[in-house]
Motif scaffolding. Structure first.
Motif, mmCIF file in Angstrom:
data_model
loop_
_atom_site.group_PDB
_atom_site.id
_atom_site.type_symbol
_atom_site.label_atom_id
_atom_site.label_comp_id
_atom_site.label_asym_id
_atom_site.label_seq_id
_atom_site.Cartn_x
_atom_site.Cartn_y
_atom_site.Cartn_z
ATOM 1 N N LEU A 31 0.838 -1.190 0.000
ATOM 2 C CA LEU A 31 0.000 0.000 0.000
ATOM 3 C C LEU A 31 0.874 1.241 0.000
ATOM 4 O O LEU A 31 2.085 1.183 0.176
ATOM 5 C CB LEU A 31 -0.941 -0.016 1.204
ATOM 6 C CG LEU A 31 -1.931 -1.185 1.230
ATOM 7 C CD1 LEU A 31 -2.791 -1.122 2.477
ATOM 8 C CD2 LEU A 31 -2.797 -1.178 -0.011
ATOM 9 N N HIS A 40 -3.303 -8.959 2.732
ATOM 10 C CA HIS A 40 -4.616 -8.361 2.948
ATOM 11 C C HIS A 40 -5.649 -9.331 2.393
ATOM 12 O O HIS A 40 -5.382 -10.079 1.456
ATOM 13 C CB HIS A 40 -4.732 -7.008 2.234
ATOM 14 C CG HIS A 40 -3.817 -5.966 2.794
ATOM 15 N ND1 HIS A 40 -4.125 -5.222 3.894
ATOM 16 C CD2 HIS A 40 -2.586 -5.559 2.401
ATOM 17 C CE1 HIS A 40 -3.129 -4.389 4.161
ATOM 18 N NE2 HIS A 40 -2.174 -4.576 3.260
ATOM 19 N N VAL A 73 -8.454 -4.770 -0.436
ATOM 20 C CA VAL A 73 -8.160 -3.661 0.467
ATOM 21 C C VAL A 73 -9.402 -2.779 0.542
ATOM 22 O O VAL A 73 -10.407 -3.175 1.102
ATOM 23 C CB VAL A 73 -6.881 -2.904 0.045
ATOM 24 C CG1 VAL A 73 -6.489 -1.888 1.104
ATOM 25 C CG2 VAL A 73 -5.729 -3.875 -0.200
#
Length: 188
Positions: A31, A40, A73
Motif C-alpha cells: 500500500l 490483505h 483492500v
C-alpha cells in the motif's frame, strides 16, 4: 469458500437456478504508506441466474446473467456477463446447431467471468471474459453417414475498450478476434 445453488423446475420443459459463490483469500499488497508487502484479505463474489426452456422437440433456449465483485483492500471492481443460447436438433439428430451471443463488461481481470462453450469433438472451451465487448459463436455438427461426421465452429469476439488484443508474439492489431474450426470425423 462458500457456494449455494437453488434450482427450481418451473414446468416440465423449463428450469431455472440461482447460484451464489464467495471466496476469501490472503494476497500480498504494497500500500501507499507501507514499505513492505503485507497480506490483505481479497474477496471474490459471483452470482448467477440461468433460465433454460425447451421450446419444441427441436429447439432449446438458455439465458444467463452473471455478476462478479472483486474486493481488495478498499477497492471494489465489478463485472457482468449475459448470454443467450439457441440450440437446434433435427428430427433425425443428423444436424445439430448451436448459437450464442454474449455481452460482457468488467472492471478488470480480477472480475473476469468464465463460461463453458460447446466445441468440436476433443476440443474444450471455457473463455475468460474481461474488459468490455461481445462474443458470438455458431457451431454445426452434421452426421453425413453413420461413421462420418462434419463439425464446423465460427466464433468472433469484439472488444470495445481496446485497440489491440493479447501481448508479445500473440498480439493482434485491432479489437476483433475470430476463429474458424473445421473437423471431419471418421470412425472405423
Amino acid at each position: 469458500e462458500q457456494l449455494v445453488q437453488l434450482n427450481y423446475k418451473i414446468s416440465h420443459n423449463s428450469i431455472c437456478y440461482f447460484r451464489f459463490k464467495t471466496e476469501s483469500r490472503p494476497q500480498s499488497f504494497s500500500l501507499e504508506n507501507e514499505y513492505f508487502k503485507q497480506d490483505h484479505l481479497v474477496r471474490t463474489t459471483k452470482s448467477r441466474f440461468q433460465f433454460a426452456t425447451i421450446i419444441s422437440k427441436n429447439i432449446e433456449i438458455t439465458s444467463r446473467i452473471e455478476w462478479s465483485i472483486y474486493t481488495a483492500v478498499s477497492e471494489k471492481q465489478y463485472g457482468i456477463l449475459f448470454y443467450q443460447d439457441l440450440r437446434y436438433n433435427s428430427d433425425n439428430d443428423r444436424i445439430k446447431i448451436w448459437f450464442r451471443y454474449a455481452g460482457f463488461s468488467t472492471s478488470d481481470y480480477g472480475t473476469r467471468i468464465y463460461t463453458y462453450e460447446n466445441d468440436l469433438l476433443y476440443h474444450f472451451s471455457i473463455p475468460a471474459f474481461y474488459g468490455k465487448g461481445n462474443r458470438f459463436y455458431c457451431m454445426l455438427k452434421y452426421q453425413i453417414k453413420n461413421n462420418l461426421s462434419l463439425g464446423l465452429k465460427y466464433s468472433i469476439t469484439k472488444y470495445t475498450d481496446r485497440e489491440t488484443i493479447g501481448s508479445g508474439v500473440s498480439e493482434i492489431e485491432g479489437n476483433k478476434r475470430s476463429e474458424l474450426k473445421l473437423q471431419f470425423n471418421y470412425r472405423i
